[in-house]
Design a protein around this motif. Structure first.
Motif, PDB file in Angstrom:
ATOM      1  N   ALA A  37       0.834  -1.202   0.000  1.00  0.00           N
ATOM      2  CA  ALA A  37       0.000   0.000   0.000  1.00  0.00           C
ATOM      3  C   ALA A  37       0.872   1.257   0.000  1.00  0.00           C
ATOM      4  O   ALA A  37       0.562   2.233  -0.701  1.00  0.00           O
ATOM      5  CB  ALA A  37      -0.916   0.002   1.225  1.00  0.00           C
ATOM      6  N   GLY A  38       1.973   1.230   0.742  1.00  0.00           N
ATOM      7  CA  GLY A  38       2.879   2.377   0.734  1.00  0.00           C
ATOM      8  C   GLY A  38       3.503   2.609  -0.625  1.00  0.00           C
ATOM      9  O   GLY A  38       3.623   3.749  -1.086  1.00  0.00           O
ATOM     10  N   ILE A  39       3.896   1.526  -1.289  1.00  0.00           N
ATOM     11  CA  ILE A  39       4.486   1.660  -2.631  1.00  0.00           C
ATOM     12  C   ILE A  39       3.453   2.195  -3.612  1.00  0.00           C
ATOM     13  O   ILE A  39       3.749   3.089  -4.415  1.00  0.00           O
ATOM     14  CB  ILE A  39       5.059   0.309  -3.096  1.00  0.00           C
ATOM     15  CG1 ILE A  39       6.290  -0.045  -2.253  1.00  0.00           C
ATOM     16  CG2 ILE A  39       5.399   0.327  -4.578  1.00  0.00           C
ATOM     17  CD1 ILE A  39       6.823  -1.440  -2.491  1.00  0.00           C
ATOM     18  N   VAL A  40       2.219   1.676  -3.550  1.00  0.00           N
ATOM     19  CA  VAL A  40       1.169   2.132  -4.467  1.00  0.00           C
ATOM     20  C   VAL A  40       0.866   3.610  -4.220  1.00  0.00           C
ATOM     21  O   VAL A  40       0.754   4.398  -5.174  1.00  0.00           O
ATOM     22  CB  VAL A  40      -0.101   1.266  -4.305  1.00  0.00           C
ATOM     23  CG1 VAL A  40      -1.290   1.902  -5.000  1.00  0.00           C
ATOM     24  CG2 VAL A  40       0.149  -0.127  -4.845  1.00  0.00           C
ATOM     25  N   LEU A  41       0.749   4.013  -2.957  1.00  0.00           N
ATOM     26  CA  LEU A  41       0.481   5.424  -2.671  1.00  0.00           C
ATOM     27  C   LEU A  41       1.638   6.317  -3.110  1.00  0.00           C
ATOM     28  O   LEU A  41       1.422   7.424  -3.609  1.00  0.00           O
ATOM     29  CB  LEU A  41       0.208   5.615  -1.183  1.00  0.00           C
ATOM     30  CG  LEU A  41      -1.145   5.105  -0.689  1.00  0.00           C
ATOM     31  CD1 LEU A  41      -1.232   5.207   0.821  1.00  0.00           C
ATOM     32  CD2 LEU A  41      -2.260   5.890  -1.336  1.00  0.00           C
ATOM     33  N   THR A  42       2.854   5.837  -2.945  1.00  0.00           N
ATOM     34  CA  THR A  42       4.005   6.622  -3.386  1.00  0.00           C
ATOM     35  C   THR A  42       4.009   6.785  -4.900  1.00  0.00           C
ATOM     36  O   THR A  42       4.256   7.878  -5.415  1.00  0.00           O
ATOM     37  CB  THR A  42       5.304   5.936  -2.926  1.00  0.00           C
ATOM     38  OG1 THR A  42       5.269   5.811  -1.509  1.00  0.00           O
ATOM     39  CG2 THR A  42       6.518   6.741  -3.341  1.00  0.00           C
ATOM     40  N   VAL A  43       3.717   5.714  -5.606  1.00  0.00           N
ATOM     41  CA  VAL A  43       3.697   5.790  -7.081  1.00  0.00           C
ATOM     42  C   VAL A  43       2.567   6.709  -7.550  1.00  0.00           C
ATOM     43  O   VAL A  43       2.751   7.505  -8.479  1.00  0.00           O
ATOM     44  CB  VAL A  43       3.552   4.381  -7.685  1.00  0.00           C
ATOM     45  CG1 VAL A  43       3.218   4.438  -9.159  1.00  0.00           C
ATOM     46  CG2 VAL A  43       4.830   3.588  -7.453  1.00  0.00           C
ATOM     47  N   LEU A  44       1.407   6.629  -6.915  1.00  0.00           N
ATOM     48  CA  LEU A  44       0.284   7.462  -7.343  1.00  0.00           C
ATOM     49  C   LEU A  44       0.511   8.939  -7.030  1.00  0.00           C
ATOM     50  O   LEU A  44       0.054   9.812  -7.775  1.00  0.00           O
ATOM     51  CB  LEU A  44      -1.006   6.998  -6.667  1.00  0.00           C
ATOM     52  CG  LEU A  44      -1.541   5.643  -7.129  1.00  0.00           C
ATOM     53  CD1 LEU A  44      -2.779   5.264  -6.323  1.00  0.00           C
ATOM     54  CD2 LEU A  44      -1.869   5.679  -8.610  1.00  0.00           C
ATOM     55  N   ASN A  45       1.197   9.235  -5.961  1.00  0.00           N
ATOM     56  CA  ASN A  45       1.410  10.634  -5.569  1.00  0.00           C
ATOM     57  C   ASN A  45       2.760  11.181  -6.001  1.00  0.00           C
ATOM     58  O   ASN A  45       3.078  12.323  -5.697  1.00  0.00           O
ATOM     59  CB  ASN A  45       1.273  10.769  -4.050  1.00  0.00           C
ATOM     60  CG  ASN A  45      -0.133  10.537  -3.588  1.00  0.00           C
ATOM     61  OD1 ASN A  45      -1.080  10.864  -4.280  1.00  0.00           O
ATOM     62  ND2 ASN A  45      -0.281   9.941  -2.422  1.00  0.00           N
ATOM     63  N   TRP A  46       3.557  10.395  -6.688  1.00  0.00           N
ATOM     64  CA  TRP A  46       4.871  10.842  -7.139  1.00  0.00           C
ATOM     65  C   TRP A  46       4.683  11.910  -8.206  1.00  0.00           C
ATOM     66  O   TRP A  46       3.868  11.760  -9.112  1.00  0.00           O
ATOM     67  CB  TRP A  46       5.636   9.658  -7.708  1.00  0.00           C
ATOM     68  CG  TRP A  46       7.100   9.918  -7.829  1.00  0.00           C
ATOM     69  CD1 TRP A  46       7.746  10.366  -8.920  1.00  0.00           C
ATOM     70  CD2 TRP A  46       8.087   9.715  -6.824  1.00  0.00           C
ATOM     71  NE1 TRP A  46       9.074  10.481  -8.662  1.00  0.00           N
ATOM     72  CE2 TRP A  46       9.317  10.080  -7.379  1.00  0.00           C
ATOM     73  CE3 TRP A  46       8.040   9.288  -5.509  1.00  0.00           C
ATOM     74  CZ2 TRP A  46      10.502  10.012  -6.656  1.00  0.00           C
ATOM     75  CZ3 TRP A  46       9.207   9.209  -4.793  1.00  0.00           C
ATOM     76  CH2 TRP A  46      10.435   9.574  -5.376  1.00  0.00           C
ATOM     77  N   PRO A  47       5.433  13.013  -8.134  1.00  0.00           N
ATOM     78  CA  PRO A  47       5.274  14.029  -9.174  1.00  0.00           C
ATOM     79  C   PRO A  47       5.764  13.474 -10.519  1.00  0.00           C
ATOM     80  O   PRO A  47       6.819  12.875 -10.613  1.00  0.00           O
ATOM     81  CB  PRO A  47       6.158  15.183  -8.693  1.00  0.00           C
ATOM     82  CG  PRO A  47       7.037  14.624  -7.643  1.00  0.00           C
ATOM     83  CD  PRO A  47       6.379  13.393  -7.114  1.00  0.00           C
ATOM     84  N   HIS A  48       4.956  13.678 -11.543  1.00  0.00           N
ATOM     85  CA  HIS A  48       5.263  13.098 -12.848  1.00  0.00           C
ATOM     86  C   HIS A  48       6.364  13.870 -13.568  1.00  0.00           C
ATOM     87  O   HIS A  48       7.110  13.310 -14.341  1.00  0.00           O
ATOM     88  CB  HIS A  48       3.997  13.036 -13.709  1.00  0.00           C
ATOM     89  CG  HIS A  48       2.990  12.106 -13.140  1.00  0.00           C
ATOM     90  ND1 HIS A  48       3.149  10.755 -13.118  1.00  0.00           N
ATOM     91  CD2 HIS A  48       1.808  12.340 -12.528  1.00  0.00           C
ATOM     92  CE1 HIS A  48       2.116  10.183 -12.547  1.00  0.00           C
ATOM     93  NE2 HIS A  48       1.276  11.127 -12.177  1.00  0.00           N
ATOM     94  N   SER A  49       6.406  15.132 -13.356  1.00  0.00           N
ATOM     95  CA  SER A  49       7.475  15.915 -13.973  1.00  0.00           C
ATOM     96  C   SER A  49       7.839  17.053 -13.036  1.00  0.00           C
ATOM     97  O   SER A  49       7.003  17.557 -12.284  1.00  0.00           O
ATOM     98  CB  SER A  49       7.034  16.472 -15.334  1.00  0.00           C
ATOM     99  OG  SER A  49       5.957  17.373 -15.139  1.00  0.00           O
TER     100      SER A  49
END
Length: 88
Positions: free
Chosen positions: A59-71
């Motif tokens: 869940a932490g990895i998924v939340l990090t990937v979803l909230n990671w700035p794309h650019s």
């Protein structure tokens, strides 16, 4: 060198000289079953805790990937690398 008699030693000797209580016949079998239940319960608890830890990591990895700035926002290039405000 003689030791003086110790009251505790005498009490222990007196207790050990008395007849011992009878042990139930199925005591070993009951202890074995209880031990198996305890081991089984601990294995289940450890499995559940490892599963919860794995779910939390996922869940932490998924939340990090979803909230990671794309650019990253573009940095203005003013021609100088030593001053953020450019030449004065």
């Amino acid at each position: 060198m003689s030791r003086l008699p110790n009251r505790r030693d005498e009490e222990v000797r007196r207790l050990l000289d008395t007849p011992h209580p009878a042990v139930p016949v199925d005591l070993a079998a009951r202890a074995m079953l209880r031990g198996r239940r305890i081991v089984h319960r601990r294995r289940i608890e450890h499995s559940v805790l490892w599963a919860l830890l794995a779910a939390a990591v996922i869940a932490g990895i998924v939340l990090t990937v979803l909230n990671w700035p794309h650019s990253t926002p573009p940095v203005p290039n003013d021609g100088t690398w030593w001053s953020p405000n450019g030449p004065d």
